[in-house]
Design a protein around this motif. Structure first.
Motif, short mmCIF file in Angstrom:
data_model
loop_
_atom_site.label_atom_id
_atom_site.label_comp_id
_atom_site.label_asym_id
_atom_site.label_seq_id
_atom_site.Cartn_x
_atom_site.Cartn_y
_atom_site.Cartn_z
N UNK A 1 55.60 23.50 32.78
CA UNK A 1 56.32 23.40 34.05
C UNK A 1 55.84 22.21 34.86
N UNK A 2 54.57 21.86 34.69
CA UNK A 2 54.01 20.73 35.45
C UNK A 2 54.37 19.39 34.84
N UNK A 3 54.86 19.39 33.61
CA UNK A 3 55.20 18.16 32.90
C UNK A 3 56.66 17.78 33.19
N UNK A 4 56.91 16.68 33.87
CA UNK A 4 58.29 16.31 34.22
C UNK A 4 59.18 16.02 33.02
N UNK A 5 58.56 15.75 31.87
CA UNK A 5 59.35 15.42 30.68
C UNK A 5 59.53 16.61 29.74
N UNK A 6 58.98 17.77 30.13
CA UNK A 6 58.98 18.92 29.22
C UNK A 6 60.39 19.40 28.89
N UNK A 7 61.26 19.48 29.90
CA UNK A 7 62.61 20.00 29.68
C UNK A 7 63.40 19.10 28.75
N UNK A 8 63.35 17.80 29.01
CA UNK A 8 64.07 16.85 28.16
C UNK A 8 63.56 16.91 26.72
N UNK A 9 62.22 17.07 26.56
CA UNK A 9 61.63 17.15 25.22
C UNK A 9 62.10 18.42 24.50
N UNK A 10 62.11 19.54 25.23
CA UNK A 10 62.57 20.81 24.63
C UNK A 10 64.04 20.70 24.21
N UNK A 11 64.89 20.22 25.14
CA UNK A 11 66.32 20.17 24.86
C UNK A 11 66.65 19.24 23.69
N UNK A 12 65.82 18.23 23.48
CA UNK A 12 66.07 17.32 22.36
C UNK A 12 65.86 18.01 21.02
N UNK A 13 65.10 19.13 21.01
CA UNK A 13 64.83 19.85 19.77
C UNK A 13 65.77 21.03 19.55
N UNK A 14 66.56 21.37 20.58
CA UNK A 14 67.44 22.54 20.46
C UNK A 14 68.51 22.39 19.39
N UNK A 15 69.14 21.21 19.22
CA UNK A 15 70.19 21.10 18.19
C UNK A 15 69.71 21.48 16.79
N UNK A 16 68.52 21.03 16.43
CA UNK A 16 68.00 21.37 15.10
C UNK A 16 67.67 22.85 15.02
N UNK A 17 67.17 23.41 16.12
CA UNK A 17 66.87 24.85 16.15
C UNK A 17 68.14 25.65 15.88
N UNK A 18 69.24 25.31 16.55
CA UNK A 18 70.49 26.04 16.36
C UNK A 18 71.02 25.81 14.95
N UNK A 19 70.90 24.59 14.45
CA UNK A 19 71.36 24.28 13.10
C UNK A 19 70.70 25.19 12.07
N UNK A 20 69.41 25.47 12.29
CA UNK A 20 68.66 26.31 11.34
C UNK A 20 68.95 27.79 11.55
N UNK A 21 68.88 28.24 12.80
CA UNK A 21 68.93 29.68 13.06
C UNK A 21 70.34 30.24 13.21
N UNK B 1 64.61 35.10 22.11
CA UNK B 1 63.54 35.40 21.14
C UNK B 1 63.26 34.19 20.24
N UNK B 2 64.32 33.50 19.82
CA UNK B 2 64.18 32.34 18.95
C UNK B 2 63.47 31.20 19.68
N UNK B 3 63.79 30.99 20.94
CA UNK B 3 63.14 29.92 21.70
C UNK B 3 61.66 30.19 21.88
N UNK B 4 61.30 31.42 22.20
CA UNK B 4 59.88 31.77 22.38
C UNK B 4 59.11 31.61 21.07
N UNK B 5 59.74 32.00 19.96
CA UNK B 5 59.08 31.94 18.67
C UNK B 5 58.84 30.51 18.18
N UNK B 6 59.66 29.58 18.64
CA UNK B 6 59.60 28.22 18.10
C UNK B 6 58.98 27.18 19.03
N UNK B 7 58.84 27.53 20.31
CA UNK B 7 58.32 26.54 21.24
C UNK B 7 57.19 27.16 22.07
N UNK B 8 55.97 26.71 21.86
CA UNK B 8 54.83 27.26 22.61
C UNK B 8 54.92 26.97 24.11
#
Length: 824
Positions: free
Chosen positions: A234-254, A82-89
């Protein structure tokens, strides 16, 4: 000309019958092995490919570190999706899976009642069948799980409970509360699907209070979460790396509030060297690329096994092609005059090359047809050996048939190219004078080199198979830290409720039972894991480091029933109030840094901040298979109320005499206490063996392919000894006339080949050691590779080769010398 070439090939096949049989059978066996391995590899690679939008779905994994313990799991905290969906379009939806464990399902049609224990019931979010599109036979995937009182079953489960009656709308009663669930959908059987997640029933996760209770928690890791990305992401080859780079701050907050709630500030948690990271794994990678990722939900294999079998297939077809080369060159003397005459009559070399390639294609085509027939015959046996359900029709799917045609042509090229150029290189004049280059040193070097290659591969396979079986034997006989023999595990004993202890006491009173114990978990059957804060250790920095502990809640009989060894201190005892006591293993004491752990305290932030006193230290024992390292572990008294898994087992140490009578007595007592719950049990040693099923299958497949490899290699050797005997026909005749014995003739023919096989042994041994040492790294506890394996494997190959050579050499030695010398 093409038609004429095949006519000649057909005639030559019948003219040289023995060589043709060896050629065709060798190629057929090689092609059969390769086709079977191709079917196996294709089957493994097809997992999760059938889902709609499979390339957009990812599993969320968690990489955690607490103290010195680190893990990587296919689980997440409940609020992660739920947190991932709410924070990442980029993430459009999520769905979760919770596995509640074994429970009872009941169906009554008014006249008879069906009651079964069901192990593969998964609790899921309402949109589960929209994110993961399992084929539905009846019902609507969008609405079938919307109602909390609904259940979706597989077709086999529908037949199990309802027979041929339409299951939609039928009511199943679930669990001890007998919650009524209406069947709203029927799915295709999981056995027909290549899915990493397989189940028998789906129920809405909203039925489970423990999931609701931990919806706030970022440390309760009991949910598997899957997310679906948008088309653009899904079509963007860099999308996963970009998302994962933002996960640490997401966890820090939530996650901060959740960590504060259990008395563990998240910033302090990170400062102590810990981590709590989320990662995304493609759905289609889960089955083969999960490595050390823990999961009891997903069916996971190892991509390395596919690489191994692909390499085996490659070498087998090469060996089969080498046989063709050896047999073709062995025929060179017989064919040399044919070639010489055709050259004198004006045949260009290109035409002769086409002729020999046509013969190779002819042999390969016949071998391919025979191989397909063998695959049809052997596939049921192969499925049993590999644990698969591959159908013969799979040959006509996924381009396998194109692979077979391409493989056949490639084999023909590999097998025919050298003989074609070699045999057509003879000079017509020399051939017709009786002086050919059939036996020159260069061609002899090539042939001997090919045999060295064949036996090198064969000996490597024998060594590999031997080491696999030795490791399996080691895992099944190693001291695991407890006595696994004659331990009977009764399941679902939590269903006995308050009568569980009375039931245990009655079982212990049976003459065939030595002791009986109650526990919340059992070896190989799961445990409770969480992190704890020990009091400051006597390490240099004197800082308390969090530690992840796996644990059971047990009674005072558990340690003696399993014969667990105490290093120091005591176990649980009714003479003490042990509700706040804990017994830890050596690994836990070592990781914390305690030199004298007795009397030390650990706090459990996940409960009510209780602190537990260490009263005993256990000698380390294995909770799982030997693939896994011994981890920090603890036993808590079942009088403790810090956590409740909702699961219980009764373990009996039984006498091996008259097991049948004992089982009947136990079942009668069970039915007297709990007639509405089916009686289920297992023996612990059987449970342990199931952890090595994959290894056993791999060992059996290695064994079969090793046998076929040595068989094919010996066929090649047969071709070479035939060639050698043919070249020395007159020499053998002269020696016999001069009084040489059969034994001396055999020694003459075989001595060179013994040297060749010894060379193969010397090459194979270090290569096999290197690769098998790598294979053993997958085991936390493994054998030291013994030197005698290499000697024994080489000796086996040598003995088999000597038998092969001896047969052909004796055949050549007993020929009448007059016949051999008649042409002189």
């Amino acid at each position: 000309m093409f038609k004429n070439n095949f006519k000649i090939a057909f005639r030559n096949a019948f003219r040289y019958k023995s060589n043709s049989i060896i050629n065709i059978s060798g190629l057929a066996i090689g092609l059969t092995c390769v086709i079977l391995i191709a079917l196996f590899v294709t089957d493994e690679l097809s997992y999760d490919q059938f889902f709609n939008d499979a390339d957009q779905v990812y599993r969320v994994n968690l990489n955690g570190k607490m103290g010195d313990g680190e893990f990587y799991a296919g689980y997440t905290p409940p609020p992660a999706g739920e947190t991932l969906v709410a924070n990442f379009p980029e993430i459009e939806s999520y769905t979760r899976i919770y596995r509640p464990g074994v429970d009872v399902l009941e169906y009554s049609n008014g006249t008879e009642k069906q009651i079964f224990n069901e192990e593969n019931v998964f609790a899921v979010d309402a949109n589960f069948l929209e994110v993961l599109s399992y084929p539905m036979l009846k019902g609507d995937p969008k609405s079938s799980l919307q109602d909390e009182n609904s259940v979706v079953v597989t077709n086999s489960i529908a037949k199990k409970y309802f027979g041929d009656v339409n299951p939609l709308g039928k009511i199943l009663f679930y669990g001890k509360e007998r919650k009524p669930l209406k069947v709203t959908g029927v799915l295709e059987d999981m056995s027909n699907l290549h899915a990493s997640v397989k189940f028998d029933m789906l129920v809405p996760v909203s039925n489970f209070e423990n999931v609701k209770r931990f919806n706030w928690s970022w440390v309760w890791l009991q949910m598997a979460t899957y997310v679906k990305l948008t088309d653009k992401a899904a079509a963007n080859p860099n999308a996963i790396a970009h998302l994962e780079s933002q996960f640490p701050e997401l966890i820090r907050v939530h996650a901060a509030n959740a960590f504060d709630r259990i008395g563990q500030p998240y910033e302090e948690f990170l400062e102590n060297g810990n981590k709590w990271d989320l990662h995304l794994q493609p759905l289609t990678d889960i089955h083969l690329h999960s490595g050390e990722i823990e999961s009891v939900i997903s069916e996971q294999n190892n991509i390395k096994n596919l690489y191994i079998f692909a390499i085996i297939a490659f070498f087998i077809i090469i060996l089969a092609s080498v046989n063709f080369v050896n047999l073709a060159t062995a025929q060179a003397a017989k064919r040399s005059k044919e070639i010489g005459i055709r050259k004198v009559l004006g045949s260009p070399r290109v035409q002769l090359i086409k002729q020999f390639l046509a013969e190779a294609i002819f042999y390969t085509a016949v071998s391919t047809l025979l191989a397909v027939l063998l695959v049809w015959i052997l596939l049921p046996f192969f499925n049993q050996l590999a644990g698969k359900t591959i159908s013969f029709n799979s040959i006509f799917e996924n381009g396998i048939w194109l692979f077979i045609i391409g493989l056949s042509l490639l084999t023909a090229l590999l097998a025919g190219i050298y003989p074609a150029f070699y045999l057509t290189s003879f000079k017509a004049v020399n051939v017709l004078k009786g002086v050919s280059k059939v036996s020159n040193s260069k061609s002899g070097f090539v042939r001997n080199g090919l045999v060295v290659f064949q036996f090198t591969v064969a000996i490597i396979m024998i060594i590999a198979t031997s080491i696999v079986y030795l490791q399996l034997n080691y895992t099944q006989n190693r001291d695991l830290g407890y006595d696994k023999e004659n331990l009977l595990v009764l399941q679902n004993t939590e269903k006995l409720g308050s009568s569980e202890e009375t039931f245990r006491s009655e079982l212990e009173a049976l003459s065939e039972v030595k002791s009986a114990a109650i526990s919340s978990g059992m070896i190989t059957r799961g445990n409770f894991g969480d992190f704890y804060t020990p009091e400051a250790s006597n390490t240099e920095d004197n800082i308390a480091k969090d530690i992840s502990l796996q644990s059971f809640l047990v009674d005072e009989h558990f340690m003696s029933t399993l014969d667990l060894k105490l290093i120091e201190g005591r176990g649980f005892d009714t003479n003490f109030n042990d509700s706040l006591s804990v017994v830890i293993n050596e690994a836990a004491a070592k990781q914390i840094g305690w030199e004298n752990p007795i009397g030390s305290m650990i706090q459990y932030p996940g409960g009510r901040m209780e602190s537990y006193k260490v009263v005993g230290v256990l000698k380390d024992f294995n909770l799982e298979s030997l693939h896994s390292h011994i981890t920090p572990f603890a036993l808590f008294s079942n009088t403790s109320e810090s956590y409740d898994t909702g699961v219980s087992y009764i373990t009996l140490k039984v006498k091996s005499d008259n097991i049948g009578k004992l089982m009947s007595a136990i079942e009668n007592k069970w039915n007297a206490y709990q007639p509405n719950v089916p009686f289920e049990y297992s023996f612990l040693d059987d449970d342990l063996n199931t952890g090595y099923i994959s290894d056993k299958r791999q060992a059996n497949l290695f064994g079969v392919f090793s046998f076929l490899t040595i068989f094919i290699a010996c066929m090649g050797l047969l071709g070479l000894i035939a060639f050698n005997a043919q070249q020395k026909t007159k020499e053998i005749g002269i020696r016999k006339v001069l009084g040489a014995s059969i034994a001396e003739i055999v020694q003459l023919l075989a001595s060179d080949f013994v040297k060749v096989i010894v060379i193969a042994m010397l090459i194979a041994s270090p290569v096999a050691w290197y690769f098998m040492d790598k294979w053993l790294q997958d085991f936390a506890y493994k054998i030291d590779i013994p030197w005698w394996v290499f000697l024994l494997s080489g000796g086996m190959a040598l003995v088999i080769a000597m038998i092969t050579m001896g047969f052909q050499a004796i055949k050549a030695a007993i020929v009448n010398p007059i016949k051999s010398l008649r042409t002189e």
